[in-house]
Write an enzyme that holds these catalytic residues in place. Sequence first.
Site: not given
Ligand code: NAD
Length: 505
Positions: A192, A267, A301, A405
């Site tokens: 996804k 991660e 990250c 973060e």
């Molecule tokens: P997120 O964790 O919400 O999203 C990452 C992925 O998880 C997306 O594909 C999203 O659709 C999915 N997701 C969200 N809720 C889910 C659930 N309940 N069950 C399964 N999958 C789910 O991240 P975000 O909202 O896009 O960003 C928020 C924060 O996350 C950022 O500000 C940052 O701190 C962090 N982030 C970290 C990384 C990294 O590489 N470690 C990357 C993006 C965001």
Amino acid sequence: MTELPEFHELTLPNGFSYKQPTGLFINNKFVPSIKKETIDTIDPSNGEKICSVYAASEEDVDVAVKAAKDAFKTTWRHTSGSDRGRLLVKLSELCERDTDKLAAIEAIDSGKPFEQNAKGDIGELYNVLRYYGGWADKVHGQTIPVDDNKLAYTVHEPYGVCGQIIPWNYPLCMLSWKIGPALAAGNTIVLKSAEQTPLSALYLCNLVVEAGFPAGVVNIISGLGPVAGSALSTHPLVSKIAFTGSTAVGQIIQKAASSNMKAVTLETGGKSPLVIFEDANLEQAVKWAAFGIFFNSGQVCTSNSRVLIQEPIYMKFIEKLKECIDSDYKQGLPFGDDTVMVGPQVSKQQQDRILKYIEIGKKEGAKVFTGGYKVTDDEVLAKGYFVKPTIFYDVTPEMTIFKEEIFGPVVSCIPFKTEEEAIELANDTLYGLAAALFSKDITRAHKVARELEAGMVWINSSNDSDFRVPFGGVKMSGIGRELGEYGLTNYTQTKAYHVNLGLKL
Ligand code: NAD
């Protein structure tokens, strides 16, 4: 409920015209979602809608997982490592051939500067796929000497169907880190993409078909996290789930995975320190510190968002960091100027989140050396989600901007006196993804590196990542490793065999 065309005809700002698929990629075909739900994807450089794509529901996830399960049983588990490798290498070659197209799609959807940032991501994509293509026929176990005329050996078997959930900051790189090792090890996948950046992964599906992957081996769906992501992480036919994103969602996924004891790799977030001792090569430290926080608009990250500087060089470093931003980190639109290094944040939500942190930093008493605001002085950039690269100084460990973060181009600079204090400050975080340190004293560098609580340490460098080297964190930054041989290991499970070679009954 909206009917979308099978493709949108899009022309990107660099003149590249193409057909953008809209469907869910299941069984090598683009299909509409069952309930015809859609998501809009936005160009973050101007806030305008690019197009809509279909969004998967729980039912769609079920269809995709069953397709992956069938493909695993009927074809992929009987496909030799050499053939799996050949397909991955072919896919890598097609991605390399289409570098400019993929980079343009990545740039429009995520806001990455086309020349300085998006094209590099495509290099990462095809290098990772090629690397794991090379591993596919080298997945094997051990023969273990045992007593009593018995033979014992192990084989490394795939899990079956792997669910993979990726973020928006490196859409295609994260896709390659996930599908490369999973397919090499003999798994089938349902991936996804992030709802903010679905386009490049869908385009890549055309290349999956062109490369010749059997139907159902690679399934890629767009969709919302709490709907499609949640359905994937709870699905009983998914045996392994791999996730990159926020720590909060990582925790939700870990809980969801417990329903059928899925193997989990996570991660998640970071608040990585970069420590500069007074004997460091200051020019070098400035260069890497800037790269580690301003590249990809700080949406990394492993970004070195906390810079700890030994007192005698504290203000000198900060002044030089600002000079480096002014000379090397030009902010601008993703297309049209090949020297632009810093694009917009990925979404309005992220821009608002970063600006909120900046306000909290100011309120809690940190001082702004440069930046600290949304870009409004440029009529064109004001339409997009731009945040001025920001240096905070006189930050203290109690402050929110030291702890949380921010995921944007915002760095907190903190002075320290002694080596012990530097180590304590560096480790004063829930996270443990990466750490960097600068010193010309090789003994001290290695001694301090050993004390740092992090999955990766850079010495006299920052934010290096190489497909041959494991990537991942400790503490609340994750579980398991991606990339390198370690990344492959996370996609196999070990089966042990005991064979009686004697006449013993
Ligand atoms: P997120 O964790 O919400 O999203 C990452 C992925 O998880 C997306 O594909 C999203 O659709 C999915 N997701 C969200 N809720 C889910 C659930 N309940 N069950 C399964 N999958 C789910 O991240 P975000 O909202 O896009 O960003 C928020 C924060 O996350 C950022 O500000 C940052 O701190 C962090 N982030 C970290 C990384 C990294 O590489 N470690 C990357 C993006 C965001």
